[in-house]
Design an enzyme around this catalytic site. Structure first.
Site, PDB file in Angstrom:
ATOM      1  N   GLY A   1       0.817  -1.210   0.000  1.00  0.00           N
ATOM      2  CA  GLY A   1       0.000   0.000   0.000  1.00  0.00           C
ATOM      3  C   GLY A   1       0.846   1.253   0.000  1.00  0.00           C
TER       4      GLY A   1
ATOM      5  N   TYR B   1     -16.342   2.892   7.435  1.00  0.00           N
ATOM      6  CA  TYR B   1     -14.880   2.926   7.501  1.00  0.00           C
ATOM      7  C   TYR B   1     -14.412   3.336   8.901  1.00  0.00           C
ATOM      8  CZ  TYR B   1     -10.144   4.764   6.971  1.00  0.00           C
ATOM      9  OH  TYR B   1      -8.810   5.045   7.146  1.00  0.00           O
TER      10      TYR B   1
ATOM     11  N   LYS C   1     -12.479   0.971  11.738  1.00  0.00           N
ATOM     12  CA  LYS C   1     -11.164   1.366  12.257  1.00  0.00           C
ATOM     13  C   LYS C   1     -11.213   1.515  13.780  1.00  0.00           C
ATOM     14  CE  LYS C   1      -7.836   2.172  10.318  1.00  0.00           C
ATOM     15  NZ  LYS C   1      -6.686   1.272  10.000  1.00  0.00           N
TER      16      LYS C   1
END
Length: 305
Positions: free
Chosen positions: A12, A127, A131
């Site tokens: 990433g 999201y 997280k």
């Protein structure tokens, strides 16, 4: 100093930056891409840790498609929550500390002023929620460092800065949201922060200090519009194009996931603990742009397994 850094999510944009910095410093680091190890697979994770015998596990793996997460909640939860928990438990069983990357999206953005580590979380979407769940699972093991960061950009992968560079070449005008505020954070600064954490944790005199949750973001704050305007101005000398950037509201640009109106993070605790602070964001942004025009990142190589 025994063992390497073991970096999960090494393909990433942040993982590649960490591996590039390690190579530049001739530091001992092993990078594992998602294709090499599924972080939700406890057996595969345990084998990877046993093989590498690392001094620190760094979790850069994340599902970061904020809007798509609204329609892929299970996948987002698997990577951001379940996977983080698997890594944390495996690290704990092996007696190795873990450094986990988190996000400003755990907050709802309603605060006036910069968020501190002890401010209550209230994620607005899938999201942010996944997280936050991942943070809780990592926090369940004692030897952890959680770094919350925001508005991440850099030389690798897809990000806001690279999108604005492309649009500045292609369009005669840009329209960018001006009522969301935050701290643009370069991946090189986050990579440096990771090495700063590693240095303290490995220091004989640290005595276990440094574990906990920290905010780490670029120095200074702006809006997405201000960030875009600065990008366009910085790249004009290379392209000869400087299209106007029109400010719009969040309501003018609806998205599936709601964004925090305020993502500003107070990074002073990290600076006090680890003696490192991110660069002033306009300065770092210009440095990243210069590097991209010198040598596009997709022409460089990152070497995760």
């Amino acid at each position: 100093m025994s063992g390497p850094l073991l970096v999960f999510g090494a393909a990433g944009q942040l993982g590649r930056e960490v591996m590039a910095l390690a190579a530049a410093r001739d530091a001992n680091a092993v990078g594992l891409a998602r294709s090499a190890v599924d972080i939700t697979d406890a057996d595969a994770v345990a084998r990877a840790i046993a093989d590498a015998k690392p001094r620190l596990i760094v979790n850069c793996a994340a599902y970061t498609a904020v809007d798509r997460a609204e329609t892929e909640p299970e996948l987002a939860a698997a990577i951001n929550a379940t996977g983080a928990g698997v890594l944390a438990q495996a690290a704990d069983r092996a007696g190795i500390p873990i450094l986990h990357i988190s996000t400003d999206y755990v907050f709802d953005g309603s605060k006036t002023g910069a968020y501190r580590e002890d401010d209550p979380i209230a994620p607005l979407g899938i999201y942010g929620r996944t997280k936050a769940e991942g943070e809780a699972l990592v926090r369940a093991v004692p030897r952890h460092v959680i770094l919350r960061t925001a508005w991440v950009y850099g030389e690798y992968g897809n990000n806001f800065l690279k999108t604005m560079l492309r649009l500045a070449r292609e369009r005669d005008q840009l329209r960018v949201v001006a009522d969301q505020r935050g701290c643009p954070t370069a991946t090189i600064d986050i990579a440096e922060a990771i090495f700063a954490v590693d240095a303290l944790l490995q220091a004989p005199e640290s005595g276990g200090q440094g574990f906990g949750t920290y905010h780490f973001a670029g120095t200074g704050a702006t809006t997405w519009h201000g960030f875009a305007q600065a990008i366009v101005e910085a790249q004009a000398g290379h392209t000869g194009k400087s299209p106007p950037v029109a400010p719009i509201t969040t309501a003018d640009f609806p998205t599936p996931a709601k964004r925090p109106a305020n993502s500003e993070l107070d990074s002073s605790l990290f600076a006090k603990t680890f003696a490192y602070r991110a660069a002033y964001w306009p300065l770092r942004m210009r440095q990243v742009i210069e590097t991209l025009f010198e040598e596009p990142s997709d022409q460089r190589t990152a070497k995760p397994s």
